[in-house]
Design a protein around this motif. Sequence first.
Motif, PDB file in Angstrom:
ATOM      1  N   GLY A 107      11.205   4.418  17.969  1.00  0.00           N
ATOM      2  CA  GLY A 107      10.839   5.817  18.129  1.00  0.00           C
ATOM      3  C   GLY A 107      10.002   6.396  17.012  1.00  0.00           C
ATOM      4  N   GLN A 108       9.622   5.558  16.045  1.00  0.00           N
ATOM      5  CA  GLN A 108       8.866   6.072  14.910  1.00  0.00           C
ATOM      6  C   GLN A 108       7.450   5.500  14.885  1.00  0.00           C
ATOM      7  OE1 GLN A 108      10.989   6.062  11.202  1.00  0.00           O
ATOM      8  NE2 GLN A 108      12.983   6.366  12.189  1.00  0.00           N
ATOM      9  N   LYS A 109       6.719   5.856  13.877  1.00  0.00           N
ATOM     10  CA  LYS A 109       5.333   5.406  13.785  1.00  0.00           C
ATOM     11  C   LYS A 109       5.272   3.958  13.300  1.00  0.00           C
ATOM     12  CE  LYS A 109       4.795   7.120   9.082  1.00  0.00           C
ATOM     13  NZ  LYS A 109       3.998   7.949   8.156  1.00  0.00           N
ATOM     14  N   VAL A 110       4.119   3.389  13.461  1.00  0.00           N
ATOM     15  CA  VAL A 110       3.874   2.028  13.014  1.00  0.00           C
ATOM     16  C   VAL A 110       3.585   2.059  11.513  1.00  0.00           C
ATOM     17  CG1 VAL A 110       2.369   0.036  13.290  1.00  0.00           C
ATOM     18  CG2 VAL A 110       2.946   1.436  15.283  1.00  0.00           C
ATOM     19  N   GLU A 111       4.242   1.176  10.769  1.00  0.00           N
ATOM     20  CA  GLU A 111       4.096   1.164   9.308  1.00  0.00           C
ATOM     21  C   GLU A 111       3.505  -0.163   8.838  1.00  0.00           C
ATOM     22  OE1 GLU A 111       7.763   3.466   7.413  1.00  0.00           O
ATOM     23  OE2 GLU A 111       8.433   1.902   8.799  1.00  0.00           O
ATOM     24  N   PHE A 112       2.550  -0.087   7.974  1.00  0.00           N
ATOM     25  CA  PHE A 112       1.907  -1.265   7.405  1.00  0.00           C
ATOM     26  C   PHE A 112       2.846  -1.977   6.436  1.00  0.00           C
ATOM     27  CE2 PHE A 112      -1.335  -3.905   5.654  1.00  0.00           C
ATOM     28  CZ  PHE A 112      -1.212  -3.863   4.272  1.00  0.00           C
ATOM     29  N   LEU A 113       2.861  -3.291   6.525  1.00  0.00           N
ATOM     30  CA  LEU A 113       3.625  -4.088   5.571  1.00  0.00           C
ATOM     31  C   LEU A 113       2.698  -4.836   4.620  1.00  0.00           C
ATOM     32  CD1 LEU A 113       6.360  -5.713   7.858  1.00  0.00           C
ATOM     33  CD2 LEU A 113       6.602  -3.769   6.314  1.00  0.00           C
ATOM     34  N   VAL A 114       1.792  -5.659   5.188  1.00  0.00           N
ATOM     35  CA  VAL A 114       1.005  -6.552   4.353  1.00  0.00           C
ATOM     36  C   VAL A 114      -0.246  -7.001   5.083  1.00  0.00           C
ATOM     37  CG1 VAL A 114       2.224  -8.607   5.198  1.00  0.00           C
ATOM     38  CG2 VAL A 114       1.238  -8.620   2.890  1.00  0.00           C
ATOM     39  N   SER A 115      -1.292  -7.279   4.322  1.00  0.00           N
ATOM     40  CA  SER A 115      -2.482  -7.920   4.876  1.00  0.00           C
ATOM     41  C   SER A 115      -2.747  -9.211   4.100  1.00  0.00           C
ATOM     42  CB  SER A 115      -3.696  -6.998   4.844  1.00  0.00           C
ATOM     43  OG  SER A 115      -4.020  -6.643   3.508  1.00  0.00           O
ATOM     44  N   PHE A 116      -3.432 -10.127   4.744  1.00  0.00           N
ATOM     45  CA  PHE A 116      -3.543 -11.498   4.228  1.00  0.00           C
ATOM     46  C   PHE A 116      -4.927 -12.027   4.561  1.00  0.00           C
ATOM     47  CE2 PHE A 116      -1.141 -15.158   2.791  1.00  0.00           C
ATOM     48  CZ  PHE A 116      -1.742 -16.268   3.379  1.00  0.00           C
ATOM     49  N   TYR A 117      -5.561 -12.615   3.542  1.00  0.00           N
ATOM     50  CA  TYR A 117      -6.889 -13.180   3.746  1.00  0.00           C
ATOM     51  C   TYR A 117      -7.084 -14.353   2.809  1.00  0.00           C
ATOM     52  CZ  TYR A 117     -11.952 -13.678   3.266  1.00  0.00           C
ATOM     53  OH  TYR A 117     -13.221 -14.184   3.195  1.00  0.00           O
ATOM     54  N   ASN A 118      -7.641 -15.408   3.327  1.00  0.00           N
ATOM     55  CA  ASN A 118      -7.976 -16.564   2.489  1.00  0.00           C
ATOM     56  C   ASN A 118      -6.756 -17.051   1.710  1.00  0.00           C
ATOM     57  OD1 ASN A 118      -9.826 -18.468   1.566  1.00  0.00           O
ATOM     58  ND2 ASN A 118     -10.412 -17.224  -0.198  1.00  0.00           N
ATOM     59  N   ASN A 119      -5.636 -17.109   2.410  1.00  0.00           N
ATOM     60  CA  ASN A 119      -4.377 -17.614   1.841  1.00  0.00           C
ATOM     61  C   ASN A 119      -3.809 -16.772   0.711  1.00  0.00           C
ATOM     62  OD1 ASN A 119      -3.792 -19.857   3.496  1.00  0.00           O
ATOM     63  ND2 ASN A 119      -5.418 -21.005   2.482  1.00  0.00           N
ATOM     64  N   GLU A 120      -4.212 -15.500   0.688  1.00  0.00           N
ATOM     65  CA  GLU A 120      -3.661 -14.611  -0.328  1.00  0.00           C
ATOM     66  C   GLU A 120      -3.336 -13.259   0.286  1.00  0.00           C
ATOM     67  OE1 GLU A 120      -5.945 -16.023  -4.430  1.00  0.00           O
ATOM     68  OE2 GLU A 120      -6.507 -14.169  -3.429  1.00  0.00           O
ATOM     69  N   ILE A 121      -2.380 -12.582  -0.297  1.00  0.00           N
ATOM     70  CA  ILE A 121      -2.097 -11.214   0.107  1.00  0.00           C
ATOM     71  C   ILE A 121      -3.223 -10.313  -0.401  1.00  0.00           C
ATOM     72  CG2 ILE A 121      -0.581  -9.241  -0.305  1.00  0.00           C
ATOM     73  CD1 ILE A 121       1.774 -11.194  -0.264  1.00  0.00           C
ATOM     74  N   SER A 122      -3.810  -9.532   0.523  1.00  0.00           N
ATOM     75  CA  SER A 122      -4.869  -8.596   0.148  1.00  0.00           C
ATOM     76  C   SER A 122      -4.291  -7.252  -0.292  1.00  0.00           C
ATOM     77  CB  SER A 122      -5.807  -8.353   1.332  1.00  0.00           C
ATOM     78  OG  SER A 122      -6.421  -9.535   1.734  1.00  0.00           O
ATOM     79  N   GLU A 123      -3.304  -6.821   0.458  1.00  0.00           N
ATOM     80  CA  GLU A 123      -2.722  -5.499   0.215  1.00  0.00           C
ATOM     81  C   GLU A 123      -1.299  -5.521   0.737  1.00  0.00           C
ATOM     82  OE1 GLU A 123      -4.993  -2.430   2.131  1.00  0.00           O
ATOM     83  OE2 GLU A 123      -3.635  -0.827   1.543  1.00  0.00           O
ATOM     84  N   LYS A 124      -0.420  -4.799   0.094  1.00  0.00           N
ATOM     85  CA  LYS A 124       0.945  -4.675   0.603  1.00  0.00           C
ATOM     86  C   LYS A 124       1.469  -3.280   0.351  1.00  0.00           C
ATOM     87  CE  LYS A 124       3.047  -6.612  -3.571  1.00  0.00           C
ATOM     88  NZ  LYS A 124       3.957  -7.665  -4.114  1.00  0.00           N
ATOM     89  N   SER A 125       2.423  -2.880   1.171  1.00  0.00           N
ATOM     90  CA  SER A 125       3.005  -1.558   1.036  1.00  0.00           C
ATOM     91  C   SER A 125       4.290  -1.628   0.211  1.00  0.00           C
ATOM     92  CB  SER A 125       3.293  -0.980   2.416  1.00  0.00           C
ATOM     93  OG  SER A 125       4.402  -1.651   3.014  1.00  0.00           O
ATOM     94  N   GLU A 126       4.844  -0.458  -0.022  1.00  0.00           N
ATOM     95  CA  GLU A 126       6.101  -0.381  -0.773  1.00  0.00           C
ATOM     96  C   GLU A 126       7.251  -1.036  -0.007  1.00  0.00           C
ATOM     97  OE1 GLU A 126       5.174   3.890  -3.015  1.00  0.00           O
ATOM     98  OE2 GLU A 126       6.645   3.768  -1.409  1.00  0.00           O
TER      99      GLU A 126
END
Lengths: 113, 114
Positions: free
Chosen positions: B40-59
């Motif tokens: 029932g809630q919004k979609v929340e970002f966890l992590v992005s991944f590129y070239n075998n590395e984490i690009s960005e992550k959330s809290e």
Amino acid sequence: GESVGLHLPTLSVQEGDNSIINCAYSNSASDYFIWYKQESGKGPQFIIDIRSNMDKRQGQRVTVLLNKTVKHLSLQIAATQPGDSAVYFCAETFNQAGTALIFGKGTTLSVSS
Amino acid sequence: EPEVTQTPSHQVTQMGQEVILRCVPISNHLYFYWYRQILGQKVEFLVSFYNNEISEKSEIFDDQFSVERPDGSNFTLKIRSTKLEDSAMYFCASNTPGAPYEQYFGPGTRLTVT
């Protein structure tokens, strides 16, 4: 914290009517504002995007309007059909690959025939 | 039309157990993501991944979470010691560099922690 949100949690329309779904955002630095549609039991599906330097963009039966003065985004659906029934989310992101989509809370659109 | 697939569709686990959620992104996509959606809630970002590395992550993506691309097609999310509050739909997504705003989402895995 949350930077994108929607004004109304639900919207009910009759088939054939035009629907307008609204969203307020707070991050003026975002490069893109996007609308996603989520049908029951499915993942979000991209509908349309608008760059921050534009104020209107049209797609097939959909139009997105961006008002940067009041930080407001809207999605207009023409001749709404029962198949348009879904939850609609606005989102924002930056013009950089691999960047997160930041979603707002959804609006549930119910179309009755 | 190519699509993102996820397995399993529903996972039930006990608190404290490890779970691995699996995704097969679209084959020519280079960027991969995990999101979650509590009921029932919004979609929340966890992590992005590129070239075998984490690009960005959330809290949200703390030390209990990890991602891996173990081979040329799969992308996994591991939760080491699940908590009740991890119960949610987990969505995998992927895209190409040219359209960062257009991410293709899978159908999701419903994780229930008891």
